[in-house]
Design a protein around this motif. Structure first.
Motif, short mmCIF file in Angstrom:
data_model
loop_
_atom_site.label_atom_id
_atom_site.label_comp_id
_atom_site.label_asym_id
_atom_site.label_seq_id
_atom_site.Cartn_x
_atom_site.Cartn_y
_atom_site.Cartn_z
N ASP A 1 0.83 -1.20 0.00
CA ASP A 1 0.00 0.00 0.00
C ASP A 1 0.87 1.26 0.00
N LEU A 2 1.92 1.24 0.84
CA LEU A 2 2.81 2.40 0.92
C LEU A 2 3.54 2.61 -0.40
N THR A 3 3.96 1.51 -1.02
CA THR A 3 4.64 1.61 -2.32
C THR A 3 3.71 2.19 -3.36
N ASP A 4 2.45 1.74 -3.36
CA ASP A 4 1.47 2.27 -4.31
C ASP A 4 1.27 3.77 -4.11
N LEU A 5 1.21 4.21 -2.86
CA LEU A 5 1.00 5.63 -2.59
C LEU A 5 2.22 6.44 -3.02
N ASN A 6 3.41 5.92 -2.76
CA ASN A 6 4.62 6.62 -3.21
C ASN A 6 4.67 6.71 -4.73
N ARG A 7 4.23 5.64 -5.39
CA ARG A 7 4.19 5.65 -6.85
C ARG A 7 3.16 6.66 -7.35
N LEU A 8 2.04 6.74 -6.65
CA LEU A 8 1.01 7.72 -7.02
C LEU A 8 1.56 9.14 -6.92
N VAL A 9 2.31 9.40 -5.85
CA VAL A 9 2.89 10.74 -5.68
C VAL A 9 3.90 11.02 -6.79
N GLU A 10 4.69 10.02 -7.18
CA GLU A 10 5.64 10.20 -8.28
C GLU A 10 4.92 10.57 -9.56
N ARG A 11 3.79 9.90 -9.82
CA ARG A 11 3.01 10.20 -11.03
C ARG A 11 2.43 11.61 -10.96
N MET A 12 1.99 12.00 -9.76
CA MET A 12 1.49 13.37 -9.59
C MET A 12 2.59 14.37 -9.90
#
Length: 320
Positions: free
Chosen positions: A12-23
């Protein structure tokens, strides 16, 4: 129900970090998802806020408020175009009245805000006020963080536009622009009791109309009676439909923003205090509405008989 194990939490944390990178890469779908999670304050929101922390504090937040009919949306559209021509990215949070049917935002005159169309450098989200009377909503303040983390240079907030009650923007924005227009009559008088006190910049929009110069002089006269920084608040005449005066507005915003830019932590802390105050007010209001306890009923009776002021009753309720 089984609790997620360490692996699931890590994923979950990895997914959120990836989401922030995409943002951060400017991906519109990623920004939209983050904004939605924070608007709803979903279960993912706390983790998302934590993942965004290293990227917060860059954006300057400009609040635009004023009475209905002042042309706030048209002004925001013109100002956004100016910012884009200057190479700056923009996020827009527009707070609208809530639909009595769905509870969602009534978009109203957002159709005039064409600068957000087909431009990845501009991201706009309309939010419902959901009964909040200060012109903002806690969801709007959370969405500011999403747009800040996405790397937007400027985040613009347009309040719901109910006049002198739109005072919450003073807590959420770094620079506060109060807009009026000629021909609004008593609204300029009403501004003196509230909005005039929070303005960093005063704008008389629709400057090509009769009475615009009179409105400018009226506001300057009102400010001359104030002390300290209030007396030095600039009053600008703008015609948003033609773009006249927008460059002067942008310069005034940049000047005001320089005072705030030095301490991003203090700016974000002020918004956090607003969220805490709103949450505390909601909790107290819920306790009072439900009643049913001897303590609340005793306070209510004391207020009814005049033996206790409502403010003192509220204080006792909080302390108790």
């Amino acid at each position: 129900m089984a609790h997620p194990g360490p692996r699931a939490e890590t994923d979950d944390l990895t997914d959120l970090n990836r989401l922030v990178e995409r943002m951060r890469a400017g991906e519109r779908r990623a920004i939209a998802r983050a904004v939605t999670e924070l608007e709803r304050f979903s279960p993912a929101a706390p983790g998302l806020l934590a993942a965004m922390q290293p990227h917060l504090g860059h954006a300057i937040v400009v609040g635009v408020t004023g009475p209905p009919g002042a042309g706030k949306s048209t002004l925001l559209n013109a100002y956004t175009r100016h910012l884009r021509l200057a190479g700056k990215t923009v996020g827009i949070v527009a707070v609208d009245p809530s639909s009595p049917v769905s509870g969602g935002a009534i978009l109203g005159d957002r159709i005039r805000m064409t600068a957000a169309l087909d431009d990845d450098g501009v991201f706009m989200r309309s939010l419902a006020s959901r009964g909040y009377l200060g012109g903002l909503t806690p969801a709007a303040v959370r969405v500011i963080d999403a747009l800040d983390a996405a790397g937007r240079d400027v985040v613009l907030i347009e309040t719901v536009g109910t006049g002198q009650t739109d005072l919450d923007v003073a807590e959420a924005a770094d620079v506060r622009v109060v807009v009026t227009a000629p021909g609004l009559g008593d609204d300029i008088q009403a501004m003196k009791s509230g909005l005039l006190e929070i303005a960093d910049i005063l704008v008389v929009n629709k400057g090509d109309r009769e009475g615009a110069e009179h409105a400018v002089q009226h506001l300057r006269a009102a400010l001359s009676l104030k002390s300290g920084e209030r007396a030095g608040v600039p009053v600008l005449k703008v015609t948003a439909t033609t773009g006249e005066g927008i460059a002067a507005l942008a310069e005034a915003v940049e000047h005001a923003a320089r005072r705030e830019a030095a301490d991003p932590v203090a700016r974000r802390r002020r918004r956090a205090r607003y969220l805490i105050a709103r949450a505390a007010a909601d909790l107290v209001a819920e306790r009072v509405r439900k009643g049913g306890t001897e303590a609340v009923d005793a306070l209510a009776d004391a207020v009814l008989t005049g033996s206790l002021l409502p403010s003192e009753a509220a204080r006792r309720l909080i302390d108790g």
